[in-house]
Design a protein around this motif. Structure first.
Motif, PDB file in Angstrom:
ATOM      1  N   GLY A  81     -89.080 -18.928  -5.907  1.00  0.00           N
ATOM      2  CA  GLY A  81     -88.303 -18.117  -4.979  1.00  0.00           C
ATOM      3  C   GLY A  81     -88.354 -16.629  -5.298  1.00  0.00           C
ATOM      4  N   PHE A  82     -87.492 -15.879  -4.631  1.00  0.00           N
ATOM      5  CA  PHE A  82     -87.431 -14.434  -4.817  1.00  0.00           C
ATOM      6  C   PHE A  82     -86.838 -14.097  -6.191  1.00  0.00           C
ATOM      7  CE2 PHE A  82     -87.803 -14.625  -0.249  1.00  0.00           C
ATOM      8  CZ  PHE A  82     -88.513 -13.463   0.082  1.00  0.00           C
ATOM      9  N   ASP A  83     -87.322 -13.023  -6.783  1.00  0.00           N
ATOM     10  CA  ASP A  83     -86.789 -12.524  -8.051  1.00  0.00           C
ATOM     11  C   ASP A  83     -85.502 -11.759  -7.745  1.00  0.00           C
ATOM     12  OD1 ASP A  83     -86.196 -11.148 -10.406  1.00  0.00           O
ATOM     13  OD2 ASP A  83     -88.305 -10.759 -10.873  1.00  0.00           O
ATOM     14  N   GLY A  91     -89.227  -3.500  -2.497  1.00  0.00           N
ATOM     15  CA  GLY A  91     -89.995  -4.112  -3.567  1.00  0.00           C
ATOM     16  C   GLY A  91     -89.977  -5.618  -3.640  1.00  0.00           C
ATOM     17  N   GLU A  92     -88.904  -6.235  -3.131  1.00  0.00           N
ATOM     18  CA  GLU A  92     -88.764  -7.684  -3.319  1.00  0.00           C
ATOM     19  C   GLU A  92     -89.810  -8.470  -2.526  1.00  0.00           C
ATOM     20  OE1 GLU A  92     -86.531  -6.694   0.343  1.00  0.00           O
ATOM     21  OE2 GLU A  92     -86.733  -5.790  -1.638  1.00  0.00           O
ATOM     22  N   PHE A  96     -92.543 -11.029  -4.223  1.00  0.00           N
ATOM     23  CA  PHE A  96     -92.627 -12.434  -3.843  1.00  0.00           C
ATOM     24  C   PHE A  96     -94.026 -12.760  -3.314  1.00  0.00           C
ATOM     25  CE2 PHE A  96     -91.762 -16.005  -0.803  1.00  0.00           C
ATOM     26  CZ  PHE A  96     -91.474 -16.952  -1.770  1.00  0.00           C
ATOM     27  N   GLY A  97     -94.632 -11.838  -2.575  1.00  0.00           N
ATOM     28  CA  GLY A  97     -95.995 -12.055  -2.109  1.00  0.00           C
ATOM     29  C   GLY A  97     -96.954 -12.269  -3.269  1.00  0.00           C
ATOM     30  N   LYS A  98     -96.780 -11.497  -4.332  1.00  0.00           N
ATOM     31  CA  LYS A  98     -97.650 -11.651  -5.502  1.00  0.00           C
ATOM     32  C   LYS A  98     -97.379 -12.978  -6.208  1.00  0.00           C
ATOM     33  CE  LYS A  98     -99.479  -9.091  -9.453  1.00  0.00           C
ATOM     34  NZ  LYS A  98    -100.856  -9.077  -8.912  1.00  0.00           N
ATOM     35  N   VAL A  99     -96.102 -13.354  -6.309  1.00  0.00           N
ATOM     36  CA  VAL A  99     -95.750 -14.641  -6.917  1.00  0.00           C
ATOM     37  C   VAL A  99     -96.394 -15.784  -6.140  1.00  0.00           C
ATOM     38  CG1 VAL A  99     -93.826 -16.251  -7.275  1.00  0.00           C
ATOM     39  CG2 VAL A  99     -93.593 -13.855  -7.976  1.00  0.00           C
ATOM     40  N   VAL A 100     -96.279 -15.738  -4.822  1.00  0.00           N
ATOM     41  CA  VAL A 100     -96.858 -16.775  -3.967  1.00  0.00           C
ATOM     42  C   VAL A 100     -98.373 -16.831  -4.130  1.00  0.00           C
ATOM     43  CG1 VAL A 100     -97.292 -17.374  -1.553  1.00  0.00           C
ATOM     44  CG2 VAL A 100     -94.986 -16.779  -2.285  1.00  0.00           C
ATOM     45  N   GLU A 138     -89.812   0.569 -10.574  1.00  0.00           N
ATOM     46  CA  GLU A 138     -89.951   0.487 -12.028  1.00  0.00           C
ATOM     47  C   GLU A 138     -89.834  -0.961 -12.528  1.00  0.00           C
ATOM     48  OE1 GLU A 138     -87.143   3.467 -13.486  1.00  0.00           O
ATOM     49  OE2 GLU A 138     -88.859   4.817 -13.728  1.00  0.00           O
ATOM     50  N   LEU A 139     -88.987  -1.757 -11.883  1.00  0.00           N
ATOM     51  CA  LEU A 139     -88.902  -3.178 -12.226  1.00  0.00           C
ATOM     52  C   LEU A 139     -90.240  -3.864 -11.949  1.00  0.00           C
ATOM     53  CD1 LEU A 139     -87.518  -5.862 -12.915  1.00  0.00           C
ATOM     54  CD2 LEU A 139     -86.566  -5.894 -10.595  1.00  0.00           C
ATOM     55  N   PHE A 140     -90.829  -3.572 -10.800  1.00  0.00           N
ATOM     56  CA  PHE A 140     -92.120  -4.162 -10.446  1.00  0.00           C
ATOM     57  C   PHE A 140     -93.174  -3.754 -11.472  1.00  0.00           C
ATOM     58  CE2 PHE A 140     -96.144  -4.568  -8.270  1.00  0.00           C
ATOM     59  CZ  PHE A 140     -95.991  -5.649  -7.419  1.00  0.00           C
TER      60      PHE A 140
END
Length: 213
Positions: A81-83, A91-92, A96-100, A138-140
């Motif tokens: 799921g989403f971070d 950024g979210e 999530f696109g990168k996670v997927v 910065e989190l990303f």
């Protein structure tokens, strides 16, 4: 919309993105009819349209846009799921696109799954969300090794709002003022604000200043 997603998810168990059309101000005032929206809605010029028919794979995870998407529950949960560390705006979706993508789940556009985006005033680039954009960029970077939302950061830099020198934390130099809000704000005749047009104007101004100097 749901019927379209249900049908296409039978063909492609992935992350599917439906069509989005933007409504102008006043479109939902009074006794509106859903069937009239098609006559006044427009497509966002910064977003690509749907395929002519069926499903079209996207090979770049950055195309993901959570405004209108669907996944099977098990597929979604399988990605984690989403971070939820992303707080506020920005950024979210890219995260999530990168996670997927890294999970091997296909990302695709579909012809159909139409949703209308209701008018509301906003700013693009989102100077009114500068704090969360900077924080989430910065989190990303801490998570993936590079920053996202580069076009917004580029605009903020041209406006003199930030110093985003690589290798150092992003520094907010000043708060957006009334001129910044006027430049980036959605005009009453626009169904959406447009980052690309603002960046073009800022780059023209910067080039003109260099010539004058």
């Amino acid at each position: 919309m749901l019927a379209d997603y249900d049908r296409y998810l039978d063909q492609e168990d992935g992350l599917l993105m439906g069509e989005v059309m933007y409504l102008p101000g006043g479109a939902t005032a009074g006794e509106w009819r859903y069937q009239d929206f098609a006559e006044v809605a427009v497509r966002h010029s910064d977003r690509r349209g749907p395929p002519p028919e069926g499903i079209e794979r996207c090979e770049d995870y950055r195309c993901f846009w959570s405004l209108n998407f669907a996944m099977r529950r098990d597929t979604f949960l399988g990605t984690g799921g989403f971070d939820e560390r992303y707080a506020g705006y920005g950024g979210e979706d890219t995260d999530f696109g990168k996670v997927v993508d890294k999970a091997g789940v296909p990302i695709a556009w579909i012809k159909g799954g139409l949703a209308y985006h209701q008018y509301h005033p906003h700013h693009m680039p989102p100077v009114h969300h500068i704090d969360s954009v900077v924080r989430n960029a910065e989190l990303f970077e801490a998570k993936w090794g590079y920053r996202t939302m580069g076009h917004w950061l580029h605009a903020f830099r041209l406006m003199g709002l930030i110093d985003d020198t690589p290798g150092r934390p992003i520094q907010i130099l000043r708060r957006p003022n009334k001129d910044d809000l006027a430049l980036t704000g959605q005009q009453s005749h626009q169904p959406y604000a447009n980052t690309a047009s603002v960046i073009r104007l800022l780059e023209e101004r910067a080039a003109g200043a260099c010539v004058a100097a």
